[in-house]
Design a protein around this motif. Structure first.
Motif, PDB file in Angstrom:
ATOM      1  N   UNK A  31       9.478   4.052  13.646  1.00 39.85           N
ATOM      2  CA  UNK A  31       8.018   4.153  13.523  1.00 39.85           C
ATOM      3  C   UNK A  31       7.382   2.765  13.521  1.00 39.85           C
ATOM      4  N   UNK A  89       7.720   3.359   6.588  1.00 40.77           N
ATOM      5  CA  UNK A  89       8.188   4.660   6.119  1.00 40.77           C
ATOM      6  C   UNK A  89       9.691   4.756   6.344  1.00 40.77           C
ATOM      7  N   UNK A  90      10.244   5.934   6.056  1.00 43.05           N
ATOM      8  CA  UNK A  90      11.712   6.074   6.128  1.00 43.05           C
ATOM      9  C   UNK A  90      12.281   5.909   7.524  1.00 43.05           C
ATOM     10  N   UNK A 112      17.205  -0.519  -0.341  1.00 44.21           N
ATOM     11  CA  UNK A 112      16.550   0.100  -1.502  1.00 44.21           C
ATOM     12  C   UNK A 112      15.152   0.619  -1.195  1.00 44.21           C
ATOM     13  N   UNK A 114      12.468   2.923  -0.293  1.00 46.45           N
ATOM     14  CA  UNK A 114      12.450   4.393  -0.150  1.00 46.45           C
ATOM     15  C   UNK A 114      13.870   4.948  -0.080  1.00 46.45           C
ATOM     16  N   UNK A 115      14.735   4.363  -0.867  1.00 46.87           N
ATOM     17  CA  UNK A 115      16.165   4.721  -0.948  1.00 46.87           C
ATOM     18  C   UNK A 115      16.913   4.473   0.358  1.00 46.87           C
TER      19      UNK A 115
ATOM     20  N   UNK B 145       3.308   3.680  -6.532  1.00 41.85           N
ATOM     21  CA  UNK B 145       4.157   4.393  -5.571  1.00 41.85           C
ATOM     22  C   UNK B 145       5.451   4.833  -6.243  1.00 41.85           C
ATOM     23  N   UNK B 147       9.060   6.048  -7.160  1.00 37.82           N
ATOM     24  CA  UNK B 147      10.414   5.968  -6.606  1.00 37.82           C
ATOM     25  C   UNK B 147      10.447   5.253  -5.253  1.00 37.82           C
ATOM     26  N   UNK B 148       9.607   4.243  -5.108  1.00 40.25           N
ATOM     27  CA  UNK B 148       9.521   3.514  -3.837  1.00 40.25           C
ATOM     28  C   UNK B 148      10.767   2.655  -3.597  1.00 40.25           C
ATOM     29  N   UNK B 149      11.413   2.248  -4.677  1.00 43.00           N
ATOM     30  CA  UNK B 149      12.594   1.387  -4.583  1.00 43.00           C
ATOM     31  C   UNK B 149      13.749   2.079  -5.293  1.00 43.00           C
ATOM     32  N   UNK B 225      19.106  14.503   2.732  1.00 45.69           N
ATOM     33  CA  UNK B 225      17.745  15.030   2.941  1.00 45.69           C
ATOM     34  C   UNK B 225      17.290  14.954   4.388  1.00 45.69           C
ATOM     35  N   UNK B 226      18.152  15.436   5.278  1.00 49.13           N
ATOM     36  CA  UNK B 226      17.767  15.525   6.683  1.00 49.13           C
ATOM     37  C   UNK B 226      17.004  16.807   6.967  1.00 49.13           C
ATOM     38  N   UNK B 312      -0.257   9.150   1.963  1.00 48.20           N
ATOM     39  CA  UNK B 312       0.399   8.545   3.119  1.00 48.20           C
ATOM     40  C   UNK B 312       1.573   7.652   2.724  1.00 48.20           C
ATOM     41  N   UNK B 313       1.649   7.310   1.407  1.00 48.60           N
ATOM     42  CA  UNK B 313       2.772   6.485   0.963  1.00 48.60           C
ATOM     43  C   UNK B 313       3.978   7.318   0.553  1.00 48.60           C
ATOM     44  N   UNK B 314       3.844   8.634   0.578  1.00 47.55           N
ATOM     45  CA  UNK B 314       4.967   9.463   0.175  1.00 47.55           C
ATOM     46  C   UNK B 314       6.179   9.142   1.045  1.00 47.55           C
ATOM     47  N   UNK B 315       7.332   9.011   0.397  1.00 46.87           N
ATOM     48  CA  UNK B 315       8.553   8.623   1.110  1.00 46.87           C
ATOM     49  C   UNK B 315       8.927   9.571   2.231  1.00 46.87           C
ATOM     50  N   UNK B 316       8.514  10.825   2.119  1.00 47.53           N
ATOM     51  CA  UNK B 316       8.942  11.797   3.133  1.00 47.53           C
ATOM     52  C   UNK B 316       8.141  11.696   4.415  1.00 47.53           C
ATOM     53  N   UNK B 317       7.090  10.898   4.417  1.00 48.58           N
ATOM     54  CA  UNK B 317       6.268  10.807   5.614  1.00 48.58           C
ATOM     55  C   UNK B 317       6.825   9.775   6.579  1.00 48.58           C
ATOM     56  N   UNK B 318       6.651  10.014   7.846  1.00 50.38           N
ATOM     57  CA  UNK B 318       7.046   9.006   8.824  1.00 50.38           C
ATOM     58  C   UNK B 318       6.157   9.111  10.042  1.00 50.38           C
ATOM     59  N   UNK B 319       6.044   8.009  10.766  1.00 52.28           N
ATOM     60  CA  UNK B 319       5.211   7.938  11.956  1.00 52.28           C
ATOM     61  C   UNK B 319       3.770   8.384  11.675  1.00 52.28           C
ATOM     62  N   UNK B 320       3.308   8.185  10.419  1.00 54.56           N
ATOM     63  CA  UNK B 320       1.925   8.508  10.094  1.00 54.56           C
ATOM     64  C   UNK B 320       1.652   9.994   9.886  1.00 54.56           C
TER      65      UNK B 320
END
Lengths: 353, 353
Positions: A31, A89-90, A112, A114-115, B145, B147-149, B225-226, B312-320
């Motif tokens: 991304x 992002x991830x 580290x 976002x894990x 944020x 659990x960002x790290x 978590x795929x 939008x900072x949630x770790x599960x989000x990607x590519x916006x």
């Protein structure tokens, strides 16, 4: 030059490196791609690196301050904050373009964030090419304690472009060369002889490949450092303590990593003579070789006392014991050798002779 | 109660937990054992825990300040420094005795100290028993944020002693109960019905075991978590943003984790009605159940704007893209559902009705 394959990624050299990189980027659908640099690599290496990228990607450059003194948690936190601000992002990736500080810290930051996001290492110093490019060690210092905080995690790719060596001065090249000499001492007497005979640093490519291959063979057999991998620490138990002490001390000039482990390899050569049967002429060869290439360090009484105190914080120690990797002979190491304090004193005396 | 086995470790309950712990400590030969606590667990749980230890070990207690606000890198650095001062080495271990802050932070600290020492988690809150005891997620917050790290890394053992629930007040128990209700929503309509009918928190043992088993089944099938593991995030995409906002905001009372995800589960229930076919009565059931158990939160216009920015900072989000886990019906989730901003606004309006 060839590529070297590890169980989880490949180290690619020179012309093939950029082919591999472009292929990887084209198929990865990141991304965003963050390139971590320090001031030096920003100026000297990044323009070269960027000129080799084919295709359009969303790059962001993150610059950290150069030097081991900035390889710490505070710098990591800054980079994590910048990554967050820039919407990493991830599915983002980091490319660490620099010496050991950038690749060690950048690898830790990526592992580290976002894990864990993917990262690519592009070592730009001789030291990081031969030492940090395989093994997956990432980490930062905690005050004077080197690499006290980190994880083992593998990059997606490692790219070694030996053209970057043209950006280094002789002292930096010499520092990296110490790790190559170590590779000879711990695994290959003939390689040690060859390296000893080299007059300059103009044609190192085949030796860099050889050193990376040696390290890779060792790491593959023992990725988590239960036994064989320990041999890579030859010269580092005392060398790290010396390096940490000079890093923190206001009175001393900074020692580069290779300069510190050159001291460590002489000191631990003396211990090897006393404890694991290293021959007298081999010890003299080691001492003469390193003192011929690296300026002799003057240790005062209080320096030695502090260095011996730092020793106990070495990551490889446990249950209060200090374990050394020593040499039975050149090319043949012995691991987990316990050393008494009086022998450590003797080793410093031998170094000063 | 039984034990639950994950691929890399076991979760042991009550009487069997201490048997497993004592066996583990007896065979592990740790150089030192560090017990991480906060002020509450230091006072209320540590004496009980220590009374169950058989044999003599070298324990050190490390206390951190309680609360999510201290789950950050600064606290990690303090703990890393204390570990160093107290001569922790690679053969040392950490026991994290506390709620999610202690187990998440302690797991991260241990995973990075000298590139990883072993750790044991002893969750003392209902939330950490049912949520943090399996899955290997460790980490800390970076400002707002969550659990960002962090890293994914598994403990050696997890011990669930439900006697520790007696140290909690009703609000804390209720917070943990929200995660159990979520387990029903994402995987088992009958379990949801049973939990809804429970009047108090006096006899939770069998349900705690059931919730840990549900989470373990999901994590085993998808550790990184795929795909499937994402279902555990039901209610968390919006819930985390709400929680973060209330954590940072000076004007609002703090929301506990379960209270925030209870809001999230109503909001995402509304999205499920719109996008994945959740029935009208099921949505009303979800809303009535959570509003019956958790105080309704008043959101002003500016609150909602900030929360949507945090999303939008949630770790599960990607590519916006913002991806949600939604429900097709109670007990049947759908993953990777994209949601438009106008629907998010509608969800908040539905919550406020």
């Amino acid at each position: 030059m060839n590529s070297i394959t590890t169980p989880s990624y490949s180290v690619h050299f020179n012309e093939t490196a950029y082919v591999a990189l472009n292929n990887h980027l084209a198929k990865s659908n990141y991304s965003k791609i963050f390139i971590l640099v320090d001031e030096n690599t920003h100026n000297c290496c990044l323009p070269i690196f960027m000129s080799k990228i084919e295709g359009e990607y969303d790059f962001e450059i993150i610059e950290i301050e150069e030097g081991e003194i900035n390889k710490n948690i505070a710098t990591c936190t800054q980079v994590w904050e910048v990554l967050s601000e820039l919407d990493a992002d991830r599915k983002s990736a980091m490319i660490n373009l620099g010496g050991g500080v950038v690749t060690d810290l950048g690898g830790f930051v990526a592992s580290c964030f976002k894990r864990g996001i993917e990262f690519i290492n592009v070592p730009t110093t001789l030291l990081s090419m031969v030492d940090a490019s395989v093994g997956g060690k990432t980490g930062v210092d905690l005050g004077p304690l080197k690499n006290q905080v980190g994880v083992i995690n593998q990059p997606q790719l490692v790219l070694v472009d030996t053209d970057f060596l043209n950006t280094l001065d002789q002292r930096q090249l010499n520092s990296g060369f110490a790790e190559m000499l170590k590779h000879g001492l711990i695994s290959d007497a003939a390689y040690w002889e060859t390296l000893k005979g080299l007059a300059g640093f103009d044609n190192l490519d085949e030796y860099i490949l050889r050193s990376v291959a040696i390290k890779n063979e060792v790491v593959q057999q023992d990725p988590t450092e239960q036994h064989l991998r320990k041999i890579l620490n030859y010269g580092h138990t005392l060398g790290h303590a010396v390096e940490s002490y000079f890093l923190e001390s206001k009175e001393h000039e900074l020692l580069l990593h290779g300069e510190a482990i050159a001291v460590g390899m002489i000191l631990e050569g003396y211990l090897s003579r006393k404890l694991t049967g290293l021959g007298k002429s081999a010890l003299e060869d080691i001492k003469a070789t390193f003192l011929g290439r690296y300026k002799k360090v003057e240790f005062e009484r209080k320096d030695i006392d502090t260095i011996l105190t730092l020793l106990k914080f070495d990551k490889k120690n446990s249950h209060g014991n200090i374990n050394f990797v020593l040499l039975k002979k050149i090319g043949e190491p012995a691991i987990d050798i316990k050393v008494t304090p009086d022998l450590l004193e003797e080793a410093f005396a031998y170094y000063a002779e």
